[in-house]
Scaffold this motif. Structure first.
Motif, PDB file in Angstrom:
ATOM      1  N   ALA A 123     -59.949 100.276  63.545  1.00 39.07           N
ATOM      2  CA  ALA A 123     -59.209 101.596  64.335  1.00 39.07           C
ATOM      3  C   ALA A 123     -58.699 102.559  64.018  1.00 39.07           C
ATOM      4  O   ALA A 123     -58.115 102.177  62.761  1.00 39.07           O
ATOM      5  N   GLU A 138     -55.097  97.268  68.376  1.00 37.45           N
ATOM      6  CA  GLU A 138     -54.802  95.704  67.334  1.00 37.45           C
ATOM      7  C   GLU A 138     -55.138  95.595  65.838  1.00 37.45           C
ATOM      8  O   GLU A 138     -55.830  94.539  66.282  1.00 37.45           O
ATOM      9  N   THR A 196     -56.348 105.191  64.914  1.00 35.93           N
ATOM     10  CA  THR A 196     -54.918 105.735  65.643  1.00 35.93           C
ATOM     11  C   THR A 196     -56.256 107.128  65.563  1.00 35.93           C
ATOM     12  O   THR A 196     -55.589 107.936  64.822  1.00 35.93           O
ATOM     13  N   ASP A 197     -54.481 107.396  66.531  1.00 38.85           N
ATOM     14  CA  ASP A 197     -54.273 109.280  66.718  1.00 38.85           C
ATOM     15  C   ASP A 197     -53.284 109.702  65.870  1.00 38.85           C
ATOM     16  O   ASP A 197     -54.218 111.040  64.944  1.00 38.85           O
ATOM     17  N   GLU A 198     -52.494 108.908  65.421  1.00 40.89           N
ATOM     18  CA  GLU A 198     -51.765 109.423  64.276  1.00 40.89           C
ATOM     19  C   GLU A 198     -52.508 109.876  62.915  1.00 40.89           C
ATOM     20  O   GLU A 198     -52.942 110.777  62.458  1.00 40.89           O
ATOM     21  N   GLU A 199     -53.824 108.944  63.098  1.00 43.78           N
ATOM     22  CA  GLU A 199     -54.297 108.645  61.867  1.00 43.78           C
ATOM     23  C   GLU A 199     -55.556 110.016  61.186  1.00 43.78           C
ATOM     24  O   GLU A 199     -55.730 110.487  60.508  1.00 43.78           O
ATOM     25  N   ASP A 234     -59.643 102.603  69.249  1.00 45.85           N
ATOM     26  CA  ASP A 234     -57.651 102.455  68.854  1.00 45.85           C
ATOM     27  C   ASP A 234     -57.701 101.341  69.265  1.00 45.85           C
ATOM     28  O   ASP A 234     -57.816 100.864  70.607  1.00 45.85           O
TER      29      ASP A 234
END
Length: 218
Positions: free
Chosen positions: A169, A159, A171-174, A157
């Motif tokens: 990258a 930018e 993200t945890d959200e993804e 993860d």
């Protein structure tokens, strides 16, 4: 990414994603999954990873999937293994001992070879794919693997605007968006690895986090 992209990376030996040692997260966290000896584990986009040998050393039947025939042949040569080679539909299958690698497009893999598969290991598959292909990958996993399957997923993860992938990258959200409906997710470890990743620093990346997830198919 088109198949040609990865074949060219291997042909040019641009394989910075290949680790010269067994992944530390795998060794640390795999025992938590309590996968029974003799179980089959799926390893998508496996390359010539030494992780395959480690999994087999735990008594697991390993089914890797890899697009590049050069990578597959390099794995068996470097491990001093002489594989039996057969054709299974559009795949060329290399098998030696507890390890078999299906050479071909992961998205062409059907559920039949994985009917008895109870485990998943993904260190380099999800992060190798651009956004739309990550959605397809998650959907395909859901068609291939049955409830109860245990998995270990490792992501990066950072930018994305600071550096073009791969590795991309994620993200945890993804991860939760992609897998949360069909998998129970648990973050086992999260750490900043920017100081160990000079190529990312050179490219101007200011944050680089690695996460290891435990997955359980529901």
């Amino acid at each position: 990414m088109e198949p040609k992209f990865w074949r060219e990376r291997w042909a040019r030996n641009q394989i910075g994603f290949h680790l010269p040692q067994v992944n530390a997260y795998l060794q640390r966290h795999w025992p938590l999954l309590a996968v029974a000896e003799g179980s089959k584990v799926l390893v998508p986009l496996c390359g010539k990873s030494l992780d395959l040998m480690w999994l087999a050393s735990q008594g697991l039947r390993v089914l890797g999937v890899e697009l590049s025939e050069q990578a597959v042949e390099a794995f068996f040569s470097e491990q001093n293994l002489t594989p039996r080679i057969s054709e299974r539909g559009v795949f060329k299958v290399y098998q030696a001992g507890l390890i078999e690698i299906w050479c071909g497009d992961f998205f062409a893999l059907g559920a039949e070879p994985l009917a008895d598969c109870t485990a998943l290991y993904d260190r380099a598959a999800l992060i190798a794919l651009p956004p739309l292909m990550r959605v397809q990958y998650a959907e395909h996993l859901n068609t291939l693997l049955r409830p109860g399957c245990q998995g270990l997923l490792i992501t990066l993860d950072y930018e994305q605007m600071q550096k073009a992938g791969p590795p991309f990258a994620v993200t945890d959200e993804e991860v939760h968006k992609l897998l949360g409906e069909r998998w129970a997710l648990e973050v086992l470890q999260e750490q900043d690895i920017l100081g160990e990743s000079w190529k990312f620093v050179q490219d101007g990346v200011t944050r680089l986090e690695e996460r290891a997830y435990r997955l359980t198919r529901v």
